[in-house]
Design an enzyme around this catalytic site. Structure first.
Site, PDB file in Angstrom:
ATOM      1  CB  CYS A 153      -0.913   0.006   1.225  1.00 32.20           C
ATOM      2  SG  CYS A 153      -1.935   1.501   1.269  1.00 32.20           S
ATOM      3  CB  CYS A 181     -20.909  -0.846   7.126  1.00 27.98           C
ATOM      4  SG  CYS A 181     -22.690  -0.768   7.388  1.00 27.98           S
TER       5      CYS A 181
HETATM    6 ZN   LIG Z   1      -3.328   1.476   3.099  1.00 30.51          ZN
END
Ligand SMILES: [Zn+2]
Ligand SMILES: [Zn+2]
Length: 360
Positions: A153, A181
Site C-alpha cells: 500500500c 459500512c
Molecule cells: Zn493502506
C-alpha cells in the site's frame, strides 16, 4: 542612491508574493481541514437516522402499543420483558459494530526508512518488486497482486498482510477487510466482523418480534375494533417499518451467512484472492464448520454474545490448499494466541523456514 531604492521596491514585492503564496497555502489547508471535518460530521448521519428510528420504535412499542393499546396486564408484562431483552442485545451489538475500531497492520509490515528509500530510488518496477519480495520473505504473506508481486500500500507504506485492503473512506489499511459500512460508520474487518453479523441477526430478531406482536393490533385497528387515533398511527407504522427492515436485512444477512460458510469476505467475493500459484476463490475455505469457527470461535456458547472470539491474529490465515504438514498456520492452529503474542517479535517468522506449495 538609485540602487537602494530599487532594492526597497523589490523586497516588498517579493515578500508580498511569498505572503500571498503562504496565505493561499494556508487557505487551502484550512479549506481541506474544513471539508474533512464536514465529511466526518456527515458520516455520522446514517448512524443518527438509525438511532432515531430505534428510539421512535422504542417509544411506539413501549408506550403506544404496550401501555396504551394492550389491555391485558399479563400480555403487557410478557411483551415488555421480551421486548427489552431483544432491545438490549440489539443495541449492544450495534454499539460494538459502530465503536469497535478496525485493526490495522502492525509495524512489522511497515517498510523501514532505509528500505523505503531504496524502494523510492529504484525506477524499475521489477527491482521494486524484488525489494518488496525480499522484505516480505520474513512475513507470513502468501497472497499476491494479479502480476504476482507482493501487495504493497503506497499510502500506508505497508506490505499488505493476506486479506488486508486499503479503505479509502477510513484512509488506512484494514485487516481482513470486508467492506466499509456507512450504517455503522465503520470499516467491517477482522476485529468487528462477528459484531456486524450479530448486529444483522439481532436487528432481524428485533424487527420480527415487533412485527409478530403488533400484527394482531394492526388487524384490530384495521377492522375498527380499536379506536385511538395516535396509537393507531404508531402501530401501523411499527408494522410497516419493521417488515421493511426485516426483508432488506434478510437478504444482506443471507449473503453474509453464505460468505462465512465459504470463508470469503465481500471484497474476495468480487475480486478472487491471488496466491503464489495463482488465483483461488476457495483459498481460505476450510469447510463450513471450520469456516464458522474462524469467525465465531470454538465455544458455541459465545457465538451469540458480542464479545470478540474470532480465531487468529488477523495477519495470517489458515489456507485450505496448503497441506497441513506444510502450512504451520494449519498445524499450529491451537497456538493462535502464542502467534498473536509473537507480533512484537518479527524474528519468530524469520526463524521459521516456511515453504508453501499449493496443491492443484
Ligand atoms: Zn493502506
Ligand atoms: Zn473504512
Amino acid at each position: 542612491m538609485g540602487e537602494p531604492r530599487v532594492i526597497e521596491c523589490r523586497l516588498p514585492a517579493k515578500s508580498s508574493g511569498a505572503r500571498r503564496r503562504r496565505m493561499h497555502t494556508g487557505c487551502r489547508m484550512a479549506l481541506s481541514r474544513g471539508l474533512r471535518c464536514c465529511q466526518r460530521v456527515l458520516s455520522w448521519v446514517p448512524v443518527l437516522i438509525i438511532a432515531l428510528v430505534v428510539l421512535w420504535s422504542y417509544y411506539a412499542y413501549v408506550w403506544e402499543l404496550c401501555l396504551v393499546t394492550v389491555t391485558y396486564p399479563l400480555e403487557k408484562v410478557i411483551y415488555l420483558i421480551i421486548f427489552h431483552a431483544v432491545f438490549l442485545i440489539f443495541i449492544w451489538t450495534y454499539w460494538k459494530a459502530v465503536f469497535t475500531p478496525p485493526k490495522q497492520p502492525s509495524k512489522k509490515f511497515l517498510l523501514s526508512y532505509a528500505e523505503k528509500e531504496r524502494y523510492d530510488n529504484e525506477e524499475s518496477p521489477d527491482a521494486q518488486k524484488q525489494i518488496l519480495a525480499e522484505f516480505a520473505r520474513k512475513l507470513p504473506v502468501y497472497t499476491r497482486t494479479g502480476s504476482g508481486a507482493v501487495r504493497f500500500c503506497d499510502r500506508c507504506q505497508v506490505v499488505k498482510p493476506d486479506r488486508c485492503h486499503h479503505c479509502s473512506v477510513c484512509g488506512m489499511c484494514i485487516l481482513k477487510m470486508d467492506h466499509h459500512c456507512p450504517w455503522v460508520n465503520n470499516c467491517i474487518g477482522y476485529s468487528n466482523y462477528k459484531f456486524f453479523l450479530l448486529f444483522l441477526a439481532y436487528s432481524m430478531l428485533y424487527c420480527l418480534y415487533i412485527a409478530s406482536t403488533v400484527f394482531k393490533y394492526f388487524l384490530l385497528y384495521w377492522t375498527d375494533e380499536l379506536s385511538n387515533g395516535r396509537a393507531k398511527f404508531h402501530v401501523l407504522f411499527l408494522l410497516f417499518v419493521s417488515l421493511m427492515f426485516f426483508i432488506s436485512l434478510m437478504f444482506l444477512f443471507g449473503y453474509h451467512c453464505w460468505l462465512v460458510g465459504m470463508n470469503r469476505t465481500t471484497l474476495e467475493a468480487f475480486a478472487v484472492p491471488v496466491f503464489q500459484s495463482g488465483p483461488d476463490k476457495n483459498g481460505f475455505n476450510l469447510g463450513v464448520q471450520r469456516n464458522i469457527t474462524q469467525v465465531f470461535g470454538k465455544h458455541w456458547r459465545l457465538w451469540f454474545i458480542p464479545v470478540f472470539t474470532s480465531l487468529g491474529d488477523g495477519f495470517s490465515f489458515p489456507m485450505r490448499t496448503v497441506s497441513e504438514s506444510q502450512n504451520p498456520l494449519l498445524s499450529r492452529e491451537d497456538h493462535w494466541d502464542e502467534e498473536a503474542s509473537d507480533e512484537e517479535n518479527p524474528a519468530s517468522y524469520e526463524s521459521s523456514d516456511i515453504t508453501i506449495q499449493i496443491d492443484k
